[in-house]
Each structure stands twice: as structure tokens, then as C-alpha cells.
Design an enzyme around this catalytic site. Structure first.
Site, PDB file in Angstrom:
ATOM      1  N   HIS A  26       0.836  -1.199   0.000  1.00 53.50           N
ATOM      2  CA  HIS A  26       0.000   0.000   0.000  1.00 53.50           C
ATOM      3  C   HIS A  26       0.873   1.252   0.000  1.00 53.50           C
ATOM      4  O   HIS A  26       0.611   2.210  -0.734  1.00 53.50           O
ATOM      5  CB  HIS A  26      -0.909   0.034   1.240  1.00 53.50           C
ATOM      6  CG  HIS A  26      -1.898  -1.083   1.302  1.00 53.50           C
ATOM      7  ND1 HIS A  26      -2.054  -1.862   2.430  1.00 53.50           N
ATOM      8  CD2 HIS A  26      -2.773  -1.552   0.395  1.00 53.50           C
ATOM      9  CE1 HIS A  26      -3.009  -2.753   2.211  1.00 53.50           C
ATOM     10  NE2 HIS A  26      -3.456  -2.599   0.969  1.00 53.50           N
ATOM     11  N   LYS A  50     -18.282  -6.167   8.575  1.00 55.51           N
ATOM     12  CA  LYS A  50     -17.011  -6.877   8.472  1.00 55.51           C
ATOM     13  C   LYS A  50     -16.316  -6.891   9.825  1.00 55.51           C
ATOM     14  O   LYS A  50     -16.491  -5.991  10.638  1.00 55.51           O
ATOM     15  CB  LYS A  50     -16.097  -6.192   7.447  1.00 55.51           C
ATOM     16  CG  LYS A  50     -16.467  -6.489   6.013  1.00 55.51           C
ATOM     17  CD  LYS A  50     -15.498  -5.849   5.078  1.00 55.51           C
ATOM     18  CE  LYS A  50     -14.484  -6.833   4.594  1.00 55.51           C
ATOM     19  NZ  LYS A  50     -13.546  -6.269   3.617  1.00 55.51           N
ATOM     20  N   ARG A  99      -2.222  -6.638  -8.252  1.00 57.31           N
ATOM     21  CA  ARG A  99      -1.152  -7.621  -8.085  1.00 57.31           C
ATOM     22  C   ARG A  99      -1.213  -8.742  -9.101  1.00 57.31           C
ATOM     23  O   ARG A  99      -0.210  -9.399  -9.360  1.00 57.31           O
ATOM     24  CB  ARG A  99      -1.228  -8.238  -6.684  1.00 57.31           C
ATOM     25  CG  ARG A  99      -0.910  -7.269  -5.570  1.00 57.31           C
ATOM     26  CD  ARG A  99      -1.206  -7.896  -4.250  1.00 57.31           C
ATOM     27  NE  ARG A  99      -2.644  -8.163  -4.208  1.00 57.31           N
ATOM     28  CZ  ARG A  99      -3.343  -8.357  -3.116  1.00 57.31           C
ATOM     29  NH1 ARG A  99      -2.755  -8.365  -1.965  1.00 57.31           N
ATOM     30  NH2 ARG A  99      -4.639  -8.582  -3.171  1.00 57.31           N
ATOM     31  N   SER A 136      -2.974  -7.620   3.139  1.00 57.40           N
ATOM     32  CA  SER A 136      -3.449  -7.531   4.522  1.00 57.40           C
ATOM     33  C   SER A 136      -3.924  -8.894   5.003  1.00 57.40           C
ATOM     34  O   SER A 136      -3.725  -9.261   6.166  1.00 57.40           O
ATOM     35  CB  SER A 136      -4.583  -6.508   4.621  1.00 57.40           C
ATOM     36  OG  SER A 136      -4.111  -5.224   4.291  1.00 57.40           O
TER      37      SER A 136
END
Length: 161
Positions: A26, A50, A99, A136
Site C-alpha cells: 500500500h 465486516k 497484483r 493484509s
């Protein structure tokens, strides 16, 4: 570069995510974005449905500390749609890190919706190879299995910033 946040000619972008936690991948996207934009607003997702490892306030505080000496970066928590916060902060662009081809397909669909809903232009920055496996989720998995030293390698070092 400009300092006035109200200047309509400023190239302002948002970079949104859960950032639970904020990784070196990040950080790399933020630093590369600052070469393209006058201001970058990091938007920390706040979703009550979440379960996060860190609260939104903890995530905002940690990221804010990383960029305390960079006046072009601000950090906010937000629980709504990205097009709405982008409008609020005067951003015409959204930055996303990619990615893999899986990320690309997901981001392509999101970019179409964000353009349609709010005219938000998405700029994709491809991950550098050394960051392509960092996430993460991987961090949280390593911590869960007590691989703290390996997990720490995924986080930005405050003194390196």
C-alpha cells in the site's frame, strides 16, 4: 504542486481500502501516486458487517503517522460508496493497486461502476514484483499462526518514510 485543497485544477485522487493493516505494498502505491497527483486522500473502509483486526480509528491513526510529514496526503475513515467520498473531497481519480489478473478483473468491473455512478476515473498501478504476494489478508494469517516476525516484514517502517 499545489497546497490549496480548494483549487479545482488540482489533480486529487482517492486510494480506498480496508488497510487492515496498511502494508508496504500500500505504501508503495501511495508513494508512486504522489508522482501523479497533487493530493491523495487515503480512504479507510468502515463496514460494520465486516470483522477487522484493527478499528477504523486505529487504521486511520497508523496511516496518518506514516504520512505526517507529507502535506499532500490525508487519511479519512468512510463507510459509504467511493464515488461519494471522492465527490466530497474533490477527487476526480481513484488509484488502485493490482497484483494479479484476478485483481485486474475485479478492478475493471469496479472502475466501470465508479465511472458510471460518479465519473470517477480509475488509475491502476501494478504492484512491483517484490510486493505482489503481500496483502493484509496474508499479514492477518501470519499473525494468527504466530509468525509475527514474518508478518512485520509486510508493514512499512516508520523510520524509512
Amino acid at each position: 504542486m499545489m497546497e490549496n485543497k480548494d483549487d479545482t485544477k488540482a489533480r486529487v485522487a482517492v486510494f480506498a481500502g480496508s488497510f487492515d493493516p496498511f502494508t508496504i505494498g500500500h505504501d508503495d502505491i501511495v508513494r508512486r501516486s504522489l508522482r501523479l497527483f497533487d493530493r491523495l486522500v487515503i480512504v479507510v473502509a468502515r463496514n460494520p458487517e465486516k470483522h477487522y483486526m484493527f478499528t477504523a480509528d486505529e487504521r486511520v491513526e497508523a496511516i496518518s503517522k506514516l504520512y505526517r510529514d507529507e502535506p499532500r496526503v490525508s487519511v479519512v475513515a468512510y463507510g459509504g460508496m467511493i464515488v461519494d467520498i471522492a465527490t466530497e473531497v474533490g477527487a476526480r481519480f481513484q488509484v488502485r493497486g493490482v497484483r494479479s489478473t484476478i485483481d485486474f478483473e475485479y478492478e475493471r468491473v469496479q472502475a466501470e461502476y465508479n465511472d458510471r455512478l460518479g465519473g470517477l476515473e480509475t488509475v491502476l498501478l501494478y504492484s512491483k514484483p517484490q510486493f505482489s504476494t503481500i496483502s493484509s489478508t496474508a499479514y492477518r494469517t501470519l499473525v494468527y499462526f504466530h509468525k509475527d516476525e514474518e508478518a512485520r516484514r509486510m508493514l512499512p517502517r516508520p523510520h524509512a518514510i
